[in-house]
Write a protein that holds these residues in place. Structure first.
Motif, mmCIF file in Angstrom:
data_model
loop_
_atom_site.group_PDB
_atom_site.id
_atom_site.type_symbol
_atom_site.label_atom_id
_atom_site.label_comp_id
_atom_site.label_asym_id
_atom_site.label_seq_id
_atom_site.Cartn_x
_atom_site.Cartn_y
_atom_site.Cartn_z
ATOM 1 N N LEU A 92 32.501 58.879 49.832
ATOM 2 C CA LEU A 92 32.083 57.615 49.227
ATOM 3 C C LEU A 92 33.154 56.542 49.409
ATOM 4 O O LEU A 92 32.836 55.380 49.704
ATOM 5 C CB LEU A 92 31.785 57.822 47.749
ATOM 6 N N GLY A 93 34.414 56.923 49.249
ATOM 7 C CA GLY A 93 35.492 55.958 49.432
ATOM 8 C C GLY A 93 35.594 55.468 50.868
ATOM 9 O O GLY A 93 35.828 54.271 51.116
ATOM 10 N N ALA A 94 35.416 56.374 51.821
ATOM 11 C CA ALA A 94 35.483 55.990 53.226
ATOM 12 C C ALA A 94 34.341 55.051 53.601
ATOM 13 O O ALA A 94 34.535 54.042 54.288
ATOM 14 C CB ALA A 94 35.456 57.236 54.109
ATOM 15 N N ILE A 95 33.135 55.360 53.139
ATOM 16 C CA ILE A 95 31.973 54.514 53.436
ATOM 17 C C ILE A 95 32.130 53.142 52.796
ATOM 18 O O ILE A 95 31.865 52.107 53.422
ATOM 19 C CB ILE A 95 30.681 55.203 52.954
ATOM 20 N N ALA A 96 32.578 53.119 51.533
ATOM 21 C CA ALA A 96 32.755 51.845 50.834
ATOM 22 C C ALA A 96 33.807 50.983 51.522
ATOM 23 O O ALA A 96 33.612 49.773 51.723
ATOM 24 C CB ALA A 96 33.144 52.095 49.383
ATOM 25 N N GLY A 97 34.934 51.573 51.887
ATOM 26 C CA GLY A 97 36.004 50.800 52.495
ATOM 27 C C GLY A 97 35.679 50.310 53.886
ATOM 28 O O GLY A 97 36.056 49.197 54.262
ATOM 29 N N VAL A 103 27.197 47.709 50.226
ATOM 30 C CA VAL A 103 27.482 49.140 50.112
ATOM 31 C C VAL A 103 28.742 49.369 49.284
ATOM 32 O O VAL A 103 28.775 50.210 48.372
ATOM 33 C CB VAL A 103 27.637 49.779 51.508
ATOM 34 N N ASP A 104 29.772 48.599 49.577
ATOM 35 C CA ASP A 104 31.026 48.698 48.831
ATOM 36 C C ASP A 104 30.814 48.347 47.366
ATOM 37 O O ASP A 104 31.323 49.032 46.469
ATOM 38 C CB ASP A 104 32.060 47.764 49.460
ATOM 39 N N GLN A 105 30.054 47.300 47.093
ATOM 40 C CA GLN A 105 29.821 46.877 45.715
ATOM 41 C C GLN A 105 29.096 47.946 44.912
ATOM 42 O O GLN A 105 29.456 48.244 43.770
ATOM 43 C CB GLN A 105 29.001 45.578 45.707
ATOM 44 N N ILE A 106 28.080 48.548 45.500
ATOM 45 C CA ILE A 106 27.308 49.571 44.784
ATOM 46 C C ILE A 106 28.179 50.788 44.475
ATOM 47 O O ILE A 106 28.212 51.283 43.335
ATOM 48 C CB ILE A 106 26.073 49.992 45.609
ATOM 49 N N ILE A 107 28.900 51.280 45.494
ATOM 50 C CA ILE A 107 29.719 52.477 45.305
ATOM 51 C C ILE A 107 30.839 52.229 44.300
ATOM 52 O O ILE A 107 31.087 53.044 43.405
ATOM 53 C CB ILE A 107 30.289 52.957 46.651
ATOM 54 N N VAL A 153 40.840 56.780 48.657
ATOM 55 C CA VAL A 153 40.436 56.753 50.060
ATOM 56 C C VAL A 153 39.978 55.349 50.460
ATOM 57 O O VAL A 153 40.287 54.874 51.554
ATOM 58 C CB VAL A 153 39.331 57.790 50.325
ATOM 59 N N ARG A 154 39.244 54.679 49.601
ATOM 60 C CA ARG A 154 38.808 53.305 49.908
ATOM 61 C C ARG A 154 40.007 52.402 50.173
ATOM 62 O O ARG A 154 40.014 51.614 51.122
ATOM 63 C CB ARG A 154 37.985 52.747 48.757
ATOM 64 N N SER A 155 41.028 52.512 49.334
ATOM 65 C CA SER A 155 42.226 51.697 49.530
ATOM 66 C C SER A 155 42.899 51.994 50.865
ATOM 67 O O SER A 155 43.334 51.081 51.573
ATOM 68 C CB SER A 155 43.204 51.952 48.375
#
Length: 272
Positions: A92-97, A103-107, A153-155
């Motif tokens: 989820l972090g990888a997809i959002a980032g 997509v990022d906002q929802i996650i 992971v997003r960061s």
């Protein structure tokens, strides 16, 4: 790399403590001197001795054997919670980032919802709703733990997704998912992996806490938190019944924390 990990005496201590835990869990039937569930009222509340090195509890069960078998339960919970929550949070972090936008906002808003509750309180609520058992505690902790990996992971993905080698892959026409899983994710997963190694100890501590208040493992399970809970009423007359399970939790959490700190020093470039 191995030499750098063990260059610190504290990291070496952590490795030894974790190795002891793994050894106890793997060879519990050979190490335990008694059946951990065997009740013997004629031997109840026996102090530590050559026959029972950690003493016996209120119904005559050997505490050392129960701690040895309890290592299996604690290690199982710790590993399964991390194994479940780490991939979910990482993906989820990888997809959002990487994709950003809606997509990022929802996650991330979903992640913020989970993080807005104190973790242990949320885990208690889920475990209480599902019913007291070690399996429900495992599920409750997995639900609580994944958002932390998502944020980490997003960061990391945001910091490298516009790097030159990523732009080169885009210019060559690589598919976005190939870029994400082949180029970005392997280079951004180290901080989350370090966190996972640290979380093993905290998960075991949280599971013991939930069992202590009656939401986790139920008697006569030799789970360390449940053992602490059952020994509260006999603490004054049998100090050993609570001391040794407490020490088992202490050294386990300490071992994973020290080992995780050593891995962080090696894998995290900012620590070099």
């Amino acid at each position: 790399m191995v030499r750098r990990i063990f260059s610190s005496p504290l990291t070496l201590i952590g490795f030894i403590l974790v190795f002891i835990l793994l050894f106890l869990a793997a060879f519990a039937p050979l190490i335990a001197t008694y059946n951990p569930l065997e009740v013997n009222f004629s031997n109840k509340l026996q102090p530590p001795s050559s026959a029972h090195i950690f003493g016996t509890d209120e119904v005559g069960r050997d505490i050392f054997s129960r701690i040895v078998y309890g290592s299996r339960i604690s290690l199982k919970v710790g590993l399964l919670v991390v194994v479940i929550s780490f991939p979910v949070g990482t993906m989820l972090g990888a997809i959002a980032g990487y994709f950003g936008g809606l997509v990022d906002q929802i996650i991330m808003r979903l992640t913020d919802i989970f993080l807005s509750f104190p973790g242990i309180i949320l885990a208690m609520s889920i475990a209480a709703a599902l019913g007291p058992s070690i399996e429900n505690v495992l599920l409750a902790l997995a639900v609580v733990w994944w958002p932390w990996y998502t944020r980490i992971v997003r960061s990391s993905v945001l910091s490298i997704k516009n790097a030159e080698f990523i732009e080169s892959s885009r210019a060559l026409g690589a598919h976005p998912f190939r870029i994400l899983f082949k180029d970005i994710l392997p280079n951004s997963i180290a901080p989350a992996s370090i966190q996972a190694s640290l979380d093993l100890g905290f998960v075991i501590l949280a599971a013991a806490g939930l069992s202590f208040i009656g939401l986790g493992a139920q008697p006569p399970s030799p789970e360390w938190g449940a053992m602490l809970s059952s020994s509260r009423e006999i603490l004054r007359e049998a100090w050993w019944a609570a001391t040794f399970p407490g020490l088992a939790i202490l050294f386990t959490v300490l071992g994973f924390n020290l080992l995780g700190d050593g891995l962080r020093d090696v894998l995290d470039p900012k620590q070099r």
